[in-house]
Design an enzyme around this catalytic site. Structure first.
Site, short mmCIF file in Angstrom:
data_model
loop_
_atom_site.label_atom_id
_atom_site.label_comp_id
_atom_site.label_asym_id
_atom_site.label_seq_id
_atom_site.Cartn_x
_atom_site.Cartn_y
_atom_site.Cartn_z
N ASP A 1 -13.98 5.21 -2.41
CA ASP A 1 -13.31 4.23 -3.71
C ASP A 1 -13.99 4.55 -4.84
OD1 ASP A 1 -11.28 2.73 -2.59
OD2 ASP A 1 -12.53 1.21 -1.93
N GLY B 1 -14.84 -9.66 -11.12
CA GLY B 1 -14.46 -9.63 -9.67
C GLY B 1 -15.78 -9.24 -8.80
N ALA B 2 -16.03 -9.54 -7.82
CA ALA B 2 -17.24 -9.42 -7.09
C ALA B 2 -17.10 -9.16 -5.54
CB ALA B 2 -18.28 -10.71 -7.13
N GLY B 3 -15.91 -8.34 -5.23
CA GLY B 3 -15.53 -8.13 -3.75
C GLY B 3 -15.92 -6.61 -3.43
N GLY B 4 -15.40 -6.17 -2.40
CA GLY B 4 -15.76 -4.90 -2.00
C GLY B 4 -15.59 -3.90 -3.18
N SER C 1 0.85 -1.20 -0.04
CA SER C 1 -0.04 0.13 0.14
C SER C 1 0.93 1.32 0.02
CB SER C 1 -1.20 -0.01 1.10
OG SER C 1 -1.52 1.38 1.27
N LYS D 1 -12.94 -4.74 4.00
CA LYS D 1 -13.67 -3.50 3.69
C LYS D 1 -15.19 -3.90 4.04
CE LYS D 1 -11.25 -1.51 -0.11
NZ LYS D 1 -11.09 -1.00 -1.53
P1 NDP Z 1 -12.00 -8.45 -2.05
O1 NDP Z 1 -11.10 -9.34 -1.49
O2 NDP Z 1 -13.22 -7.89 -1.56
O3 NDP Z 1 -12.30 -9.12 -3.79
C1 NDP Z 1 -11.39 -9.76 -4.45
C2 NDP Z 1 -12.19 -10.26 -5.70
O4 NDP Z 1 -11.00 -11.00 -6.57
C3 NDP Z 1 -13.16 -11.29 -5.43
O5 NDP Z 1 -14.23 -11.30 -6.30
C4 NDP Z 1 -12.30 -12.73 -5.68
O6 NDP Z 1 -13.26 -13.68 -6.27
C5 NDP Z 1 -11.47 -12.36 -6.92
N1 NDP Z 1 -9.88 -12.91 -6.89
C6 NDP Z 1 -9.23 -13.12 -5.92
N2 NDP Z 1 -7.97 -13.83 -6.38
C7 NDP Z 1 -8.45 -14.18 -7.77
C8 NDP Z 1 -7.75 -14.98 -8.66
N3 NDP Z 1 -6.62 -15.32 -8.40
N4 NDP Z 1 -8.37 -14.98 -9.92
C9 NDP Z 1 -9.59 -14.44 -9.99
N5 NDP Z 1 -10.42 -13.74 -9.22
C10 NDP Z 1 -9.82 -13.74 -8.22
O7 NDP Z 1 -11.10 -7.18 -2.77
P2 NDP Z 1 -11.07 -5.62 -2.90
O8 NDP Z 1 -12.45 -5.69 -3.80
O9 NDP Z 1 -11.35 -4.93 -1.86
O10 NDP Z 1 -9.99 -5.04 -3.74
C11 NDP Z 1 -9.65 -5.85 -5.08
C12 NDP Z 1 -8.58 -5.37 -5.81
O11 NDP Z 1 -8.50 -3.86 -6.10
C13 NDP Z 1 -7.16 -5.49 -5.15
O12 NDP Z 1 -6.15 -5.75 -5.85
C14 NDP Z 1 -6.90 -3.86 -4.30
O13 NDP Z 1 -5.39 -3.76 -4.21
C15 NDP Z 1 -7.53 -3.10 -5.28
N6 NDP Z 1 -7.91 -1.67 -4.99
C16 NDP Z 1 -7.44 -0.56 -5.47
C17 NDP Z 1 -8.01 0.51 -5.31
C18 NDP Z 1 -7.02 1.59 -5.71
O14 NDP Z 1 -6.90 2.67 -5.14
N7 NDP Z 1 -6.31 1.67 -6.68
C19 NDP Z 1 -8.95 0.77 -4.22
C20 NDP Z 1 -9.53 -0.38 -4.03
C21 NDP Z 1 -9.20 -1.63 -4.43
P3 NDP Z 1 -14.01 -14.97 -5.23
O15 NDP Z 1 -15.15 -14.03 -4.95
O16 NDP Z 1 -14.10 -15.93 -6.14
O17 NDP Z 1 -13.05 -15.03 -4.00
#
Ligand code: NDP
Length: 265
Positions: A101, A122-125, A16, A65
């Site tokens: 964000d 992707g489907a995270g935060g 970070s 998050k």
């Molecule tokens: P989360 O942990 O909430 O979500 C991660 C997502 O990535 C999930 O959908 C997960 O899938 C998927 N995933 C993880 N590993 C893999 C893989 N090897 N192949 C495919 N899919 C994968 O993370 P965040 O949403 O908080 O953050 C996501 C990214 O965004 C990070 O890299 C973070 O550094 C970046 N980010 C950058 C910001 C910026 O200011 N530039 C701000 C916020 C985030 P599954 O559901 O199947 O586990």
């Protein structure tokens, strides 16, 4: 004024740039504060750690998050729509949660115009925040994720959702990688055949990851697609978070100027 302490929580967190960005702004604008990194593995310890450190505020990155949202005493603004918090301010012992964000990302892609159809990988935060924000602007949003479980939320808000098994190729104006694939490894956000098809059918590409050329962006560059990494998103969300940390006592233009300058250090 007593020196304030801020932090970023994440796992991993060593990548970070937030400490550098915020500390540089504090130093240049003579604001008495320090910003540290907290490597938090156990999400259940979030609130306890925040309070034990005596923090005035924090940013939250992967994978905490949603935990941070639940730890807050009050949620304000856009964060209440998405259930995802990336910024917390300690207001007299109460944790107030915000999400900067989504607006940070909108700032980052301001030169990508006429966006009508977007695919989010992707489907995270981060995906939640962006999807909700795009839908607000009447943009159609598809979401493609490795696993099915986290897609439920996106279906309820009106996105078309796919897993790698159900994905069918379509045309998009913008594809955004919000997965953490490529952050600490050399993985693509989906199998190569899907990524090839996605990239062959989009005008613009963005990656939320910053500080490195991910395999996804590398492939986009090879195909001469206009793209950007997550640096401007980082800047956008950071400026908005800093304004909240200093309770709007510093000028936004000054925060923006020095935060941008910190990227060159
Ligand atoms: P989360 O942990 O909430 O979500 C991660 C997502 O990535 C999930 O959908 C997960 O899938 C998927 N995933 C993880 N590993 C893999 C893989 N090897 N192949 C495919 N899919 C994968 O993370 P965040 O949403 O908080 O953050 C996501 C990214 O965004 C990070 O890299 C973070 O550094 C970046 N980010 C950058 C910001 C910026 O200011 N530039 C701000 C916020 C985030 P599954 O559901 O199947 O586990």
């Amino acid at each position: 004024m007593k020196k304030k302490l801020f932090a970023i929580f994440g796992d991993p967190v060593s990548h970070s740039r937030s400490p550098l960005m915020h500390n540089y702004v504090f130093k240049k604008l003579h604001y008495p504060a320090t910003y540290i990194r907290v490597h938090l593995k156990d999400a259940s310890k979030f609130k306890e750690t925040f309070l034990n450190l005596g923090l005035s505020g924090a940013n939250i990155t992967i994978p905490h998050k949603e935990t941070a949202y639940n730890a807050c005493d009050e949620i304000r603004g856009f964060a209440s729509k998405v259930g995802v918090v990336n910024t917390i301010v300690n207001e007299n012992g109460k944790l107030i949660g915000y999400n900067t964000d989504a607006d940070g990302f909108i700032f980052a892609i301001r030169e990508f115009t006429h966006l009508k159809n977007i695919l989010i990988l992707g489907a995270g935060g981060t995906a939640k925040a962006l999807a909700t924000r795009f839908l607000q602007d009447s943009i159609k949003v598809d979401v493609l994720n490795r696993s099915e479980k986290r897609l439920e939320y996106f279906e309820t808000i009106g996105c078309n959702c796919f897993t790698w098994d159900t994905y069918k190729s379509k045309k998009y104006d913008l594809v955004v990688n919000t997965t953490s694939a490529g952050l600490k490894d050399e993985e693509l956000p989906a199998p190569l055949n899907i990524i090839e098809s996605v990239l062959n059918n989009t005008s613009f590409v963005a990656d939320a990851i910053y500080g490195k050329l991910t395999p996804f962006l590398k492939l986009a560059n090879e195909k001469n697609i206009i793209s950007k990494d997550g640096a401007d998103m980082l800047l956008g969300q950071g400026v908005l978070a800093n304004e909240l940390f200093v309770n709007f006592k510093l000028k936004k233009e000054d925060i923006n100027k020095y935060m941008r300058e910190s990227f060159t250090l």
